[in-house]
Design a protein around this motif. Structure first.
Motif, mmCIF file in Angstrom:
data_model
loop_
_atom_site.group_PDB
_atom_site.id
_atom_site.type_symbol
_atom_site.label_atom_id
_atom_site.label_comp_id
_atom_site.label_asym_id
_atom_site.label_seq_id
_atom_site.Cartn_x
_atom_site.Cartn_y
_atom_site.Cartn_z
ATOM 1 N N MET A 1 0.819 -1.184 0.000
ATOM 2 C CA MET A 1 0.000 0.000 0.000
ATOM 3 C C MET A 1 0.868 1.255 0.000
ATOM 4 S SD MET A 1 -3.370 0.849 1.659
ATOM 5 C CE MET A 1 -4.004 2.435 1.916
ATOM 6 N N LYS A 2 1.952 1.229 0.758
ATOM 7 C CA LYS A 2 2.840 2.372 0.839
ATOM 8 C C LYS A 2 3.453 2.663 -0.535
ATOM 9 C CE LYS A 2 5.729 3.802 4.500
ATOM 10 N NZ LYS A 2 6.766 3.502 5.471
ATOM 11 N N ARG A 3 3.773 1.630 -1.277
ATOM 12 C CA ARG A 3 4.363 1.780 -2.613
ATOM 13 C C ARG A 3 3.368 2.425 -3.586
ATOM 14 N NH1 ARG A 3 7.524 -3.009 -5.776
ATOM 15 N NH2 ARG A 3 8.613 -1.594 -7.164
ATOM 16 N N ALA A 4 2.102 2.067 -3.488
ATOM 17 C CA ALA A 4 1.062 2.637 -4.349
ATOM 18 C C ALA A 4 0.872 4.130 -4.060
ATOM 19 C CB ALA A 4 -0.251 1.890 -4.158
ATOM 20 N N VAL A 5 0.921 4.505 -2.798
ATOM 21 C CA VAL A 5 0.778 5.914 -2.427
ATOM 22 C C VAL A 5 1.962 6.720 -2.954
ATOM 23 C CG1 VAL A 5 0.725 7.509 -0.456
ATOM 24 C CG2 VAL A 5 -0.651 5.431 -0.406
ATOM 25 N N ILE A 6 3.157 6.194 -2.861
ATOM 26 C CA ILE A 6 4.353 6.885 -3.366
ATOM 27 C C ILE A 6 4.276 7.024 -4.882
ATOM 28 C CG2 ILE A 6 6.856 6.680 -3.663
ATOM 29 C CD1 ILE A 6 6.955 5.417 -0.860
#
Length: 129
Positions: A1-6
């Motif tokens: 999820m963190k990668r998608a936000v970045i």
């Protein structure tokens, strides 16, 4: 999820950067002068003009000794610059409308063709400084 936000943040930032980044100024502060010769109803017509900041002014002489001034608005595209204008001429010729196009022939010279309701069809040759 963190990668998608970045990833979404980077894509959005890149989009805003291209949308709001300063671009090269398309307006030229040094005027671009030209001369024009044409004809209407068998009479030869002449004009001189200059363009700066996508606005132009043309002083011309038409048939029957009519002289006048046209104010032109240019649409600056990469190679070709179409324009429209309105002017006023003496000798009871009144209001004139004009339109045409100027094309960059080289880095220093441009050619053009236009029509003026008082001066008729004309060809243009100009220089860029």
């Amino acid at each position: 999820m963190k990668r998608a936000v970045i990833t979404k943040t980077l894509i959005t930032s890149l989009g805003f950067l291209t949308l709001f980044a300063p671009s090269q100024a398309s307006a030229q502060l040094i005027p671009q002068p030209w001369v024009s010769i044409g004809g209407k109803d068998g009479d030869t017509t002449f004009a001189v003009g200059a363009r700066a900041l996508n606005l132009g002014v043309e002083l011309g002489s038409g048939p029957d000794g009519a002289t006048g001034v046209d104010v032109l608005k240019f649409l600056s595209l990469p190679v070709i610059s179409p324009y429209i204008g309105v002017g006023y001429y003496s000798e009871d010729k009144g209001v004139a409308v004009s339109g045409g196009v100027q094309v960059g022939a080289t880095d220093r010279f441009f050619v053009g063709a236009g029509y003026n309701s008082v001066r008729g069809l004309n060809g243009q040759l100009g220089i860029r400084f």
